[in-house]
Structures are given as structure tokens and as C-alpha cells.
Design an enzyme around this catalytic site. Structure first.
Site, mmCIF file in Angstrom:
data_model
loop_
_atom_site.group_PDB
_atom_site.id
_atom_site.type_symbol
_atom_site.label_atom_id
_atom_site.label_comp_id
_atom_site.label_asym_id
_atom_site.label_seq_id
_atom_site.Cartn_x
_atom_site.Cartn_y
_atom_site.Cartn_z
ATOM 1 N N HIS A 65 0.818 -1.217 0.000
ATOM 2 C CA HIS A 65 0.000 0.000 0.000
ATOM 3 C C HIS A 65 0.852 1.268 0.000
ATOM 4 O O HIS A 65 0.784 2.084 0.919
ATOM 5 C CB HIS A 65 -0.964 0.006 1.194
ATOM 6 C CG HIS A 65 -1.876 -1.169 1.248
ATOM 7 N ND1 HIS A 65 -2.721 -1.414 2.305
ATOM 8 C CD2 HIS A 65 -2.069 -2.183 0.366
ATOM 9 C CE1 HIS A 65 -3.407 -2.521 2.073
ATOM 10 N NE2 HIS A 65 -3.021 -3.005 0.903
ATOM 11 N N ASP A 114 -7.260 3.448 -6.668
ATOM 12 C CA ASP A 114 -8.690 3.723 -6.769
ATOM 13 C C ASP A 114 -8.984 5.211 -6.895
ATOM 14 O O ASP A 114 -10.139 5.616 -7.016
ATOM 15 C CB ASP A 114 -9.435 3.138 -5.573
ATOM 16 C CG ASP A 114 -9.024 3.755 -4.241
ATOM 17 O OD1 ASP A 114 -8.064 4.550 -4.220
ATOM 18 O OD2 ASP A 114 -9.668 3.435 -3.217
ATOM 19 N N GLY A 173 -11.091 0.677 3.682
ATOM 20 C CA GLY A 173 -10.706 -0.133 2.542
ATOM 21 C C GLY A 173 -11.231 0.471 1.251
ATOM 22 O O GLY A 173 -11.665 1.627 1.206
ATOM 23 N N ASP A 233 -7.203 -3.572 -2.242
ATOM 24 C CA ASP A 233 -7.493 -3.330 -0.826
ATOM 25 C C ASP A 233 -8.998 -3.381 -0.590
ATOM 26 O O ASP A 233 -9.543 -2.689 0.271
ATOM 27 C CB ASP A 233 -6.920 -1.993 -0.350
ATOM 28 C CG ASP A 233 -6.891 -1.882 1.179
ATOM 29 O OD1 ASP A 233 -6.586 -2.880 1.843
ATOM 30 O OD2 ASP A 233 -7.187 -0.790 1.707
ATOM 31 N N LEU A 246 -11.289 6.149 5.732
ATOM 32 C CA LEU A 246 -11.495 5.090 4.745
ATOM 33 C C LEU A 246 -11.643 3.746 5.440
ATOM 34 O O LEU A 246 -11.046 3.507 6.491
ATOM 35 C CB LEU A 246 -10.316 5.035 3.775
ATOM 36 C CG LEU A 246 -10.151 6.211 2.802
ATOM 37 C CD1 LEU A 246 -8.799 6.118 2.107
ATOM 38 C CD2 LEU A 246 -11.269 6.231 1.783
#
Length: 242
Positions: free
Chosen positions: A70, A106, A169, A132, A167
Site C-alpha cells: 500500500h 482507486d 478499505g 485493498d 477510509l
């Protein structure tokens, strides 16, 4: 969160036939020994959720860490140590050619500018797209779900805690990441596809996956010019048609 002691992780090593990859914070006491034990059991090691200094990251790299989890998220960056400005795990990963960087592409976890910077630094072979995704993935806005007992909601294409404070995910599918890399980052389609297929397979040593070749797994998708999945094949059999 726990310190990586053999007493805790030895049970995981007993299942090394199914565990392919583990993320760890390389600065924790015992992390380097864990890296050694994981690699002995053919489990790939990624650094992440980490507050490591660059020397912690380098030591982990010297012991076999070859990826980070990540990129840009939950990852140490440059800061001062005494009078010196010192890199964190992020800068070490971006500067080391053998480190492959996971990217949640994303458009929410990492901005297009940061994704472009990573692409310029690492190229197609150095980026591994990762969703994720949590239980909200692919669901329409307004959908509610639970994450380990915590109430969450899908809003504006992303998963959030119900109070919108953070957030929870990603709501993205892999094809969404490929499309983002093409439309928002300017990556050629064939390179974005490789980041979603060939590079991830390489990270965990899967030689039969990720490439279109004789003897490879016949797991295929057919995509439209708009980068939407039209058909999906698993082991040569069609399992989805739009």
C-alpha cells in the site's frame, strides 16, 4: 498489533503451503528473524503499516524483503532524525530498483499526481496493483456493510466508516484500478494490465499466472475499449459474460 515473536507466528509457518505473502513492519524487534523464517518457507515478504527509518528498510531488504504494501498509505516518509533529514520506507522503496510497490489505484487512497510520481520512479515492472477491497467492493453508493463488527458505507465509490471519519478499505475491483491507471495516470493499457497480472504473479513466484503463454493457466478476461470486463474465463471455461 503484535511484535513478531516465534511463539506467535510459528503457527502460521505450519500453513506455508497456503500463505503466499505477509506484510510486516521491518523496524519492530524480531522482524528480521521473521523475514528469514518466512523466506525459508517460501513466503514472500512485504514491508508495510510501518514507521521504519531507511536503515530499518535497508536491513529488511538485505534479508530478502522485495516489496512494500500500500505505497503512500500507512507508510513512513522523510523526516528529521536529530539534525539529519532521513528517508522512510516510502523513499527507500521508490529508490531501490528491486523493490516492487503495491498501489491502491482507486483514486482515493492515492492521488493521480502521486501515482504518476510512482510510475515515473518504478515503471511497469515495479508496480503491483492491489484493490485493498473490503465487503463494499462493487456495491452501489449508499450500500452498508460491516467490517470486523464496524459499520461502514459505500459513498462516492469508496468505502468509509459509517461516521465518514476514515477510509474503510476500497470499493474498487481490479478492472477499476486498471482503468484509473489508464485514464488518470496516462499509463498505456498493456502496462496497466501487466501491473494487475504479471507483476503480482512475479511477486509471489507464480510462473503459470500473469502471462499469455503456452503452459500457462487459461484464466483470461476480455475487456472493452472503455476498459470494462466483457467476458471471463477460468481454466479455459467461460464463467461470465456481460
Amino acid at each position: 498489533m503484535r511484535k513478531p515473536t516465534r511463539r506467535i507466528y510459528k503457527l502460521l509457518l505450519e500453513h506455508s503451503d497456503v500463505i503466499k505473502r505477509m506484510t510486516l513492519a521491518p523496524e519492530l524487534p524480531g522482524a528480521i528473524l521473521l523475514i528469514d523464517d518466512l523466506l525459508k518457507n517460501n513466503i514472500s515478504v512485504g514491508g508495510g503499516h510501518s514507521d521504519a527509518w531507511e536503515d530499518d528498510a535497508r536491513t529488511a531488504f538485505e534479508h530478502g524483503m522485495r516489496s512494500v504494501t500500500h505505497t503512500f498509505n500507512c507508510m513512513s516518509s522523510t523526516r528529521r532524525r536529530g539534525i539529519d533529514r532521513v528517508a522512510g520506507l516510502l523513499e527507500f522503496a521508490m529508490s531501490e530498483p528491486e523493490i516492487i510497490c503495491e498501489l491502491i489505484a482507486d483514486g482515493h487512497h492515492v492521488s493521480p499526481t502521486l501515482m504518476k510520481m510512482l510510475y515515473r520512479a518504478k515503471g511497469v515492472r515495479g508496480i503491483c496493483l492491489v484493490t485493498d477491497a473490503t465487503a463494499g467492493a462493487g456495491l452501489p453508493d449508499g450500500s452498508k456493510f460491516s467490517l470486523y463488527g464496524t459499520k461502514c458505507i459505500v459513498e462516492k465509490g469508496v468505502c468509509l466508516l459509517a461516521d465518514r471519519s476514515a477510509l474503510a478499505g476500497s470499493a474498487s475491483r481490479m478492472i477499476d484500478l486498471v482503468r484509473t491507471m489508464v485514464t488518470k495516470v496516462g499509463v498505456p493499457l498493456h502496462e496497466a494490465v501487466a501491473m494487475a497480472t504479471d507483476t503480482p504473479a512475479f511477486v509471489i513466484g507464480l510462473t503459470s499466472k500473469g502471462q499469455f503463454k503456452i503452459g500457462g493457466a487459461a484464466d483470461l478476461v476480455v475487456i472493452s475499449p472503455e476498459v470494462e470486463v466483457l467476458r471471463t474465463f477460468i481454466a479455459g471455461e467461460e464463467v461470465f459474460r456481460r
